[in-house]
Design an enzyme around this catalytic site. Structure first.
Site, short mmCIF file in Angstrom:
data_model
loop_
_atom_site.label_atom_id
_atom_site.label_comp_id
_atom_site.label_asym_id
_atom_site.label_seq_id
_atom_site.Cartn_x
_atom_site.Cartn_y
_atom_site.Cartn_z
N TYR A 88 -36.05 -40.60 28.07
CA TYR A 88 -36.91 -41.14 26.89
C TYR A 88 -37.89 -40.33 26.21
O TYR A 88 -38.66 -40.78 25.18
CB TYR A 88 -37.66 -42.15 27.40
CG TYR A 88 -38.31 -42.11 28.69
CD1 TYR A 88 -39.55 -41.52 29.04
CD2 TYR A 88 -37.74 -42.49 30.10
CE1 TYR A 88 -40.18 -40.97 30.08
CE2 TYR A 88 -38.21 -42.42 31.13
CZ TYR A 88 -39.58 -41.40 31.36
OH TYR A 88 -40.34 -41.32 32.53
N LYS A 89 -37.85 -39.01 26.56
CA LYS A 89 -38.54 -37.84 25.93
C LYS A 89 -37.89 -37.41 24.78
O LYS A 89 -37.66 -37.98 23.79
CB LYS A 89 -39.22 -37.00 27.00
CG LYS A 89 -40.13 -37.67 28.10
CD LYS A 89 -40.44 -36.47 29.24
CE LYS A 89 -40.86 -37.10 30.34
NZ LYS A 89 -42.25 -37.95 30.22
N PHE B 8 -44.73 -33.23 38.80
CA PHE B 8 -45.11 -34.62 38.43
C PHE B 8 -45.45 -35.33 39.47
O PHE B 8 -44.58 -35.43 40.43
CB PHE B 8 -44.06 -35.32 37.50
CG PHE B 8 -44.77 -36.54 36.65
CD1 PHE B 8 -45.46 -36.31 35.66
CD2 PHE B 8 -44.37 -37.63 37.20
CE1 PHE B 8 -46.31 -37.20 34.94
CE2 PHE B 8 -44.87 -38.73 36.43
CZ PHE B 8 -45.78 -38.64 35.33
N ASP C 294 -35.89 -30.76 38.26
CA ASP C 294 -36.54 -31.85 37.56
C ASP C 294 -36.52 -31.42 36.23
O ASP C 294 -37.37 -30.43 35.78
CB ASP C 294 -37.89 -32.49 38.05
CG ASP C 294 -38.03 -33.78 37.20
OD1 ASP C 294 -37.66 -33.88 35.99
OD2 ASP C 294 -38.70 -34.35 37.88
N ARG D 240 -52.93 -33.03 24.94
CA ARG D 240 -51.63 -32.45 25.19
C ARG D 240 -50.66 -32.91 23.77
O ARG D 240 -50.69 -33.90 23.32
CB ARG D 240 -50.60 -33.06 26.30
CG ARG D 240 -49.47 -32.27 26.76
CD ARG D 240 -48.89 -32.75 27.83
NE ARG D 240 -48.57 -34.23 27.73
CZ ARG D 240 -47.63 -34.93 28.68
NH1 ARG D 240 -47.19 -34.33 29.54
NH2 ARG D 240 -47.34 -36.32 28.29
#
Length: 381
Positions: free
Chosen positions: A193-194, A97, A168, A340
């Site tokens: 938060y995912k 990311f 990560d 996605r």
């Protein structure tokens, strides 16, 4: 709504509203500052960290919460570089990311000691691990394609070469089985938060392998990482154990939402979640390829090499996704041309998958996406 974007922001768990209301009224409202002791707000980062530890194979007392993922990346990266002072290369890949790469660039500029960020293609990482490398920093699941790195094999290769390993887990925690203790990496970081459904802005976590924690001198030597914060010493002395990776005051409201959300995982086995995820993603790919031939699969075809998300390429991917969202099928877009979709078995089932493909096929067959209102770019894609 068919929500296929839990890989970006999880939904609101049913328990969180009442948990937050109680915290505001019964703790903050009634106890005020006493809440740090009476309600153990001070212990919340460790308590919640232990809940996450059960999902990622970390022993108790090895994860703490707070700050953002970028801050936790910086903490792990700066500590890793300190551990290998004779080496100057930070190795990462182009599937990482961008924020992780930005934090590395910022650290290198700040140190100004000749360090280099070396970015290679994901398939080339293993070959690029040499005795020049101080730190290998990789996101286990590629945010664009969902491709999964072999955590155990890469950690072993890095350590055999004398490098420090940082993982990560932003797209891993709550999505795929993770065994931090088993793989032996020095550091791991992740957001909540995912797949963990902690809410927008939910605090990040950092894991440090217990045998190295006492040797780490935190670059962000914050008040709550001090060994005795309420002694108010003028000189920093790191706390024992993982608490030295705490920085500032914990976000109690956000941690309360996350703590309530994590209770959903009680009794849930990650192996079962993974099996359900594979079934859903396989169904989705099969249905899309049968009914939407103008889309090209961008994710790995082999589910063993794919996380809990699927990406397809389309020249007008942004507009296609906006048309889907307008029909309450929620995914997201990643530049330059990827649509996605995330598959979260806690609340997504086969009917959601086939229903989403029904809408997607209609949008493509009838060129619904070819409308100026779907072309206008929003700030968040």
């Amino acid at each position: 709504m068919i929500y296929l974007d839990g890989n970006s922001l999880g939904p609101l768990p049913k328990s969180v509203d009442s948990a937050l209301s109680s915290m505001v009224t019964d703790q903050w409202g009634a106890h005020l500052i006493k809440g740090w002791n009476v309600d153990d707000w001070m212990g919340q980062p460790m308590r919640v960290g232990n809940m996450i530890g059960k999902l990622v194979g970390a022993p108790e007392g090895s994860i703490t919460m707070g700050d953002t993922l970028s801050v936790k990346v910086y903490q792990a990266l700066s500590a890793g570089v300190q551990m290998r002072p004779d080496r100057k290369v930070i190795l990462s890949d182009s599937g990482n990311f961008p924020s992780d790469l930005y934090m590395a660039q910022g650290l290198i500029a700040q140190l100004d000691q000749g360090h280099e960020l070396r970015v290679v293609e994901p398939d080339d990482v293993m070959d690029a691990i040499t005795d020049e490398v101080a730190v290998v920093m990789i996101t286990q699941v590629d945010y664009r394609s969902g491709a999964v790195h072999d955590m155990a094999a890469m950690t072993a290769k890095a350590q055999a070469a004398g490098a420090v390993m940082i993982w990560d887990l932003a797209h891993s925690a709550g999505a795929v089985p993770v065994d931090l203790a088993g793989c032996g990496c020095e550091f791991a970081v992740g957001c909540t938060y995912k797949y963990l459904n902690g809410g927008p802005g939910a605090p990040a976590f950092i894991y440090v392998r217990p045998y190295v924690i006492e040797d780490i001198k935190p670059a962000l030597s914050g008040w709550l990482g001090h060994d005795a914060p309420f002694a108010f010493d003028l000189d920093y002395r790191p706390a024992m154990g993982i608490e030295r990776m705490r920085v500032g005051t914990p976000p109690v409201l956000q941690l309360t939402a996350l703590e309530s959300a994590l209770a959903v995982w009680d009794g849930v086995e990650m192996a079962d979640v993974r099996a359900a995820s594979v079934r859903l993603t396989e169904l989705f790919i099969s249905e899309v390829e049968a009914r939407c031939p103008e889309l090209t699969l961008f994710s790995p075809r082999d589910p063993a090499h794919r996380g809990s998300q699927v990406s397809f390429a389309h020249a007008e991917g942004y507009a296609v996704m906006q048309a889907l969202i307008a029909r309450d099928v929620i995914g997201d877009f990643r530049a330059p041309n990827l649509i996605r979709f995330g598959f979260t078995p806690l609340y997504i089932d086969d009917a959601d998958v086939t229903g989403a493909v029904d809408v997607l096929a209609d949008i493509l067959d009838n060129r619904v996406w070819d409308d100026p209102k779907y072309m206008a770019k929003s700030r968040v894609t």
